[in-house]
Design a protein around this motif. Sequence first.
Motif, PDB file in Angstrom:
ATOM      1  N   THR A  96       0.848  -1.186   0.000  1.00 19.54           N
ATOM      2  CA  THR A  96       0.000   0.000   0.000  1.00 19.54           C
ATOM      3  C   THR A  96       0.887   1.241   0.000  1.00 19.54           C
ATOM      4  O   THR A  96       2.111   1.127   0.022  1.00 19.54           O
ATOM      5  N   MET A  97       0.268   2.410  -0.019  1.00 20.91           N
ATOM      6  CA  MET A  97       1.026   3.662   0.092  1.00 20.91           C
ATOM      7  C   MET A  97       0.421   4.553   1.162  1.00 20.91           C
ATOM      8  O   MET A  97       0.530   5.767   1.097  1.00 20.91           O
ATOM      9  N   GLU A  98      -0.181   3.947   2.147  1.00 14.76           N
ATOM     10  CA  GLU A  98      -0.883   4.743   3.149  1.00 14.76           C
ATOM     11  C   GLU A  98       0.028   5.343   4.216  1.00 14.76           C
ATOM     12  O   GLU A  98      -0.419   6.150   5.015  1.00 14.76           O
ATOM     13  N   ARG A  99       1.293   4.949   4.223  1.00 13.89           N
ATOM     14  CA  ARG A  99       2.286   5.520   5.129  1.00 13.89           C
ATOM     15  C   ARG A  99       3.608   5.617   4.373  1.00 13.89           C
ATOM     16  O   ARG A  99       3.832   4.896   3.415  1.00 13.89           O
ATOM     17  N   ASP A 100       4.490   6.470   4.843  1.00 11.52           N
ATOM     18  CA  ASP A 100       5.772   6.667   4.155  1.00 11.52           C
ATOM     19  C   ASP A 100       6.562   5.375   4.007  1.00 11.52           C
ATOM     20  O   ASP A 100       7.142   5.108   2.954  1.00 11.52           O
ATOM     21  N   SER A 101       6.606   4.560   5.058  1.00 10.30           N
ATOM     22  CA  SER A 101       7.385   3.315   4.975  1.00 10.30           C
ATOM     23  C   SER A 101       6.800   2.363   3.939  1.00 10.30           C
ATOM     24  O   SER A 101       7.528   1.639   3.265  1.00 10.30           O
ATOM     25  N   ARG A 102       5.494   2.381   3.772  1.00  7.41           N
ATOM     26  CA  ARG A 102       4.848   1.515   2.775  1.00  7.41           C
ATOM     27  C   ARG A 102       5.077   2.071   1.376  1.00  7.41           C
ATOM     28  O   ARG A 102       5.234   1.318   0.425  1.00  7.41           O
ATOM     29  N   GLU A 103       5.098   3.375   1.240  1.00 10.77           N
ATOM     30  CA  GLU A 103       5.398   3.982  -0.057  1.00 10.77           C
ATOM     31  C   GLU A 103       6.803   3.606  -0.495  1.00 10.77           C
ATOM     32  O   GLU A 103       7.046   3.332  -1.674  1.00 10.77           O
ATOM     33  N   LEU A 104       7.718   3.551   0.447  1.00 11.49           N
ATOM     34  CA  LEU A 104       9.088   3.161   0.133  1.00 11.49           C
ATOM     35  C   LEU A 104       9.146   1.724  -0.389  1.00 11.49           C
ATOM     36  O   LEU A 104       9.899   1.427  -1.315  1.00 11.49           O
ATOM     37  N   ASP A 105       8.320   0.827   0.172  1.00 14.03           N
ATOM     38  CA  ASP A 105       8.234  -0.547  -0.348  1.00 14.03           C
ATOM     39  C   ASP A 105       7.865  -0.533  -1.825  1.00 14.03           C
ATOM     40  O   ASP A 105       8.443  -1.252  -2.638  1.00 14.03           O
ATOM     41  N   LEU A 106       6.896   0.290  -2.174  1.00  9.83           N
ATOM     42  CA  LEU A 106       6.442   0.356  -3.565  1.00  9.83           C
ATOM     43  C   LEU A 106       7.502   0.991  -4.461  1.00  9.83           C
ATOM     44  O   LEU A 106       7.736   0.526  -5.580  1.00  9.83           O
ATOM     45  N   LEU A 107       8.181   2.001  -3.974  1.00  9.40           N
ATOM     46  CA  LEU A 107       9.259   2.610  -4.759  1.00  9.40           C
ATOM     47  C   LEU A 107      10.380   1.606  -5.031  1.00  9.40           C
ATOM     48  O   LEU A 107      10.933   1.570  -6.132  1.00  9.40           O
ATOM     49  N   LYS A 108      10.698   0.792  -4.055  1.00  8.37           N
ATOM     50  CA  LYS A 108      11.724  -0.236  -4.263  1.00  8.37           C
ATOM     51  C   LYS A 108      11.267  -1.258  -5.301  1.00  8.37           C
ATOM     52  O   LYS A 108      12.084  -1.767  -6.083  1.00  8.37           O
ATOM     53  N   LEU A 109       9.979  -1.546  -5.347  1.00  7.46           N
ATOM     54  CA  LEU A 109       9.438  -2.421  -6.390  1.00  7.46           C
ATOM     55  C   LEU A 109       9.606  -1.766  -7.758  1.00  7.46           C
ATOM     56  O   LEU A 109      10.030  -2.411  -8.721  1.00  7.46           O
ATOM     57  N   PHE A 110       9.325  -0.477  -7.848  1.00  6.84           N
ATOM     58  CA  PHE A 110       9.517   0.232  -9.116  1.00  6.84           C
ATOM     59  C   PHE A 110      10.993   0.284  -9.514  1.00  6.84           C
ATOM     60  O   PHE A 110      11.314   0.261 -10.698  1.00  6.84           O
ATOM     61  N   ASP A 111      11.888   0.341  -8.537  1.00  9.16           N
ATOM     62  CA  ASP A 111      13.316   0.278  -8.852  1.00  9.16           C
ATOM     63  C   ASP A 111      13.652  -1.033  -9.557  1.00  9.16           C
ATOM     64  O   ASP A 111      14.412  -1.053 -10.539  1.00  9.16           O
ATOM     65  N   VAL A 112      13.077  -2.136  -9.094  1.00  4.69           N
ATOM     66  CA  VAL A 112      13.304  -3.438  -9.731  1.00  4.69           C
ATOM     67  C   VAL A 112      12.685  -3.455 -11.127  1.00  4.69           C
ATOM     68  O   VAL A 112      13.298  -3.942 -12.081  1.00  4.69           O
ATOM     69  N   ILE A 113      11.503  -2.902 -11.256  1.00  4.39           N
ATOM     70  CA  ILE A 113      10.860  -2.824 -12.575  1.00  4.39           C
ATOM     71  C   ILE A 113      11.741  -2.032 -13.538  1.00  4.39           C
ATOM     72  O   ILE A 113      11.904  -2.406 -14.698  1.00  4.39           O
ATOM     73  N   ASP A 114      12.337  -0.960 -13.044  1.00 12.32           N
ATOM     74  CA  ASP A 114      13.261  -0.179 -13.862  1.00 12.32           C
ATOM     75  C   ASP A 114      14.501  -0.995 -14.224  1.00 12.32           C
ATOM     76  O   ASP A 114      14.950  -0.973 -15.370  1.00 12.32           O
ATOM     77  N   GLU A 115      15.044  -1.741 -13.269  1.00 15.84           N
ATOM     78  CA  GLU A 115      16.237  -2.571 -13.514  1.00 15.84           C
ATOM     79  C   GLU A 115      16.024  -3.568 -14.640  1.00 15.84           C
ATOM     80  O   GLU A 115      16.949  -3.851 -15.399  1.00 15.84           O
ATOM     81  N   VAL A 116      14.806  -4.111 -14.751  1.00 16.95           N
ATOM     82  CA  VAL A 116      14.541  -5.113 -15.794  1.00 16.95           C
ATOM     83  C   VAL A 116      14.053  -4.463 -17.089  1.00 16.95           C
ATOM     84  O   VAL A 116      13.681  -5.153 -18.035  1.00 16.95           O
ATOM     85  N   GLY A 117      14.052  -3.128 -17.138  1.00 16.74           N
ATOM     86  CA  GLY A 117      13.700  -2.416 -18.369  1.00 16.74           C
ATOM     87  C   GLY A 117      12.218  -2.342 -18.666  1.00 16.74           C
ATOM     88  O   GLY A 117      11.824  -2.193 -19.818  1.00 16.74           O
ATOM     89  N   ALA A 118      11.379  -2.397 -17.629  1.00 22.94           N
ATOM     90  CA  ALA A 118       9.933  -2.396 -17.874  1.00 22.94           C
ATOM     91  C   ALA A 118       9.226  -1.176 -17.283  1.00 22.94           C
ATOM     92  O   ALA A 118       7.998  -1.146 -17.250  1.00 22.94           O
ATOM     93  N   ILE A 119       9.973  -0.160 -16.867  1.00 21.29           N
ATOM     94  CA  ILE A 119       9.345   1.000 -16.241  1.00 21.29           C
ATOM     95  C   ILE A 119       8.362   1.688 -17.200  1.00 21.29           C
ATOM     96  O   ILE A 119       7.323   2.183 -16.788  1.00 21.29           O
ATOM     97  N   ASN A 120       8.656   1.688 -18.487  1.00 24.75           N
ATOM     98  CA  ASN A 120       7.763   2.325 -19.470  1.00 24.75           C
ATOM     99  C   ASN A 120       6.603   1.417 -19.880  1.00 24.75           C
ATOM    100  O   ASN A 120       5.791   1.794 -20.715  1.00 24.75           O
TER     101      ASN A 120
END
Length: 156
Positions: free
Chosen positions: A65-89
Motif C-alpha cells: 500500500t502507500m498509506e504511510r511513508d514506509s509503505r510507499e518506500l516498499d512500492l518505490l523499491k518495487l519500481f526500482d526493480v521494474i526499472d532494472e529489468v527495463g519495464a518501467i515504461n
Amino acid sequence: MYIERYDVPFQPSASADKIKGLVREAKGIKSIVFAARYSEPNSFATTIVLIADEGSYLIDTSGVTMERDSRELDLLKLFDVIDEVGAINKTKFITSRVPNTAHLPAIEATALLNRYPVQLIFPDNWKAFKAIYNEKYEQYTVNTYAARWEELCQKS
C-alpha cells in the motif's frame, strides 16, 4: 490467455519482496498493471497483473500500500526493480479503485480488471497513481519521496 494467481504474504514488505522476485524472473515483460483495491486493515492494497512472454500473473492478495511513508518506500523499491529489468515504461495503473478479486478464479478476476481504464504511470501520471491510495484521490505536489518519483520519471 492463461493467467496464474501468484500468492504472496499479506505483510507489506514481505509481499513487495516476493513480487520483486517475480518481476526479476519474468521473461519478456509486456505490461505490468497496478490497481488499488479496497482492503482491511489498510483502506487500500495493491493488485497487480503482470503480462510476460513466459507467463502471466495475477497478484491480488498483497498488502502493499502507500498509506504511510514506509509503505510507499516498499512500492518505490518495487519500481526500482521494474526499472532494472527495463519495464518501467510498460507500467500502468487502473485509474479507479477496484474490488477485491481474490474470491474469483484468476481468469475471471483478470477479465474484470481489464474492463477498467488504465494510464501509464511514468513519466506524467505518478501523482494520479499515488492518489488512488487516498480517500479523496487528492494529488499532492510535495511528499517525502517526490524526488524518488521524479527520478523514475526521468528513466522512463
